[in-house]
Enzyme design. Sequence first.
Site, PDB file in Angstrom:
ATOM      1  N   LEU A 113       0.873  -1.168   0.000  1.00 17.67           N
ATOM      2  CA  LEU A 113       0.000   0.000   0.000  1.00 17.67           C
ATOM      3  C   LEU A 113       0.910   1.217   0.000  1.00 17.67           C
ATOM      4  O   LEU A 113       1.914   1.244   0.729  1.00 17.67           O
ATOM      5  CB  LEU A 113      -0.894   0.029   1.250  1.00 17.67           C
ATOM      6  CG  LEU A 113      -2.071  -0.946   1.301  1.00 17.67           C
ATOM      7  CD1 LEU A 113      -2.791  -0.811   2.644  1.00 17.67           C
ATOM      8  CD2 LEU A 113      -3.054  -0.702   0.162  1.00 17.67           C
ATOM      9  N   ASP A 114       0.583   2.222  -0.797  1.00 19.04           N
ATOM     10  CA  ASP A 114       1.388   3.432  -0.819  1.00 19.04           C
ATOM     11  C   ASP A 114       1.471   4.037   0.579  1.00 19.04           C
ATOM     12  O   ASP A 114       0.579   3.826   1.414  1.00 19.04           O
ATOM     13  CB  ASP A 114       0.776   4.470  -1.770  1.00 19.04           C
ATOM     14  CG  ASP A 114       0.654   3.941  -3.189  1.00 19.04           C
ATOM     15  OD1 ASP A 114       1.537   3.166  -3.585  1.00 19.04           O
ATOM     16  OD2 ASP A 114      -0.316   4.298  -3.869  1.00 19.04           O
ATOM     17  N   ALA A 115       2.510   4.833   0.812  1.00 23.94           N
ATOM     18  CA  ALA A 115       2.688   5.472   2.115  1.00 23.94           C
ATOM     19  C   ALA A 115       1.485   6.339   2.478  1.00 23.94           C
ATOM     20  O   ALA A 115       1.088   6.416   3.650  1.00 23.94           O
ATOM     21  CB  ALA A 115       3.958   6.308   2.129  1.00 23.94           C
TER      22      ALA A 115
END
Length: 260
Positions: A113-115
């Site tokens: 998951l992206d930051a």
Amino acid sequence: MIDNENQEPEGVRLQKVLAHAGVASRRVVEDLIVQGRIRVNGETVYELGRRIDPEVDLVDVDGTAVQLDVSKRYVMLNKPTGIVSTMRDEQGRPDLREFTDEYEERLYNVGRLDADTSGLLILTNDGELAHVLAHPKFGVTKVYIARVEGKVLPQTIAKLTKGIELEDGPIKADKARLLDTSGGTSLVELTLHSGKNRIVRRMMAAVGHPVRDLVRRQFGPLHLGTLPVGRSRELTKVERGELLTLSRAAHETPSGQGEK
């Protein structure tokens, strides 16, 4: 000369293994065997004296896989924003170690998951299961809720499911629906099996509605539910069974048939 009559039978009784796995008491498991509701390696078992090797044999009850390998750990994390999906970030940013240090096993994240995206992330030491969940050819879906800029129209929702062209090729949502439109933003639910980088953000930007906030609510059969942000929990027996059933089914499918 070896006296075979005095040798111990190989394996462990099926009812003992399943009782130890938490399926039911030995007496109840015996009833399940008699009713033909238990399979070992795909074959229905009717013998009460059946012995198995828990490290090798695959068992399911009523079609749902049973976890016999107790060395495997399965954890659900509600990842906060600001955390990168890696076990050690070379740039020194906050990573997943703070959520895995409490577990004895070395756990790894399934996909990323992206930051700046929060939500459901699976942590496990089961590499085989991780491969099935993460690889798009197996078609395991993920459900995202996106708060986007502007008022999303029904035509835009239709466009997302029909397909759009991105710089790395065409993409379409398996499902899309509009949940809310208020205050200059819209709430959109997208279901995808693609594993492409930042795919939801890129899709919504392509149709003119940049994402403000994004959370993954579902991964395959797993639902985030009421798990608070920044907290983790081990999967329940039922959830583990659902994941293992999915994994085994994927390996039984001839190559290519699971692709979408």
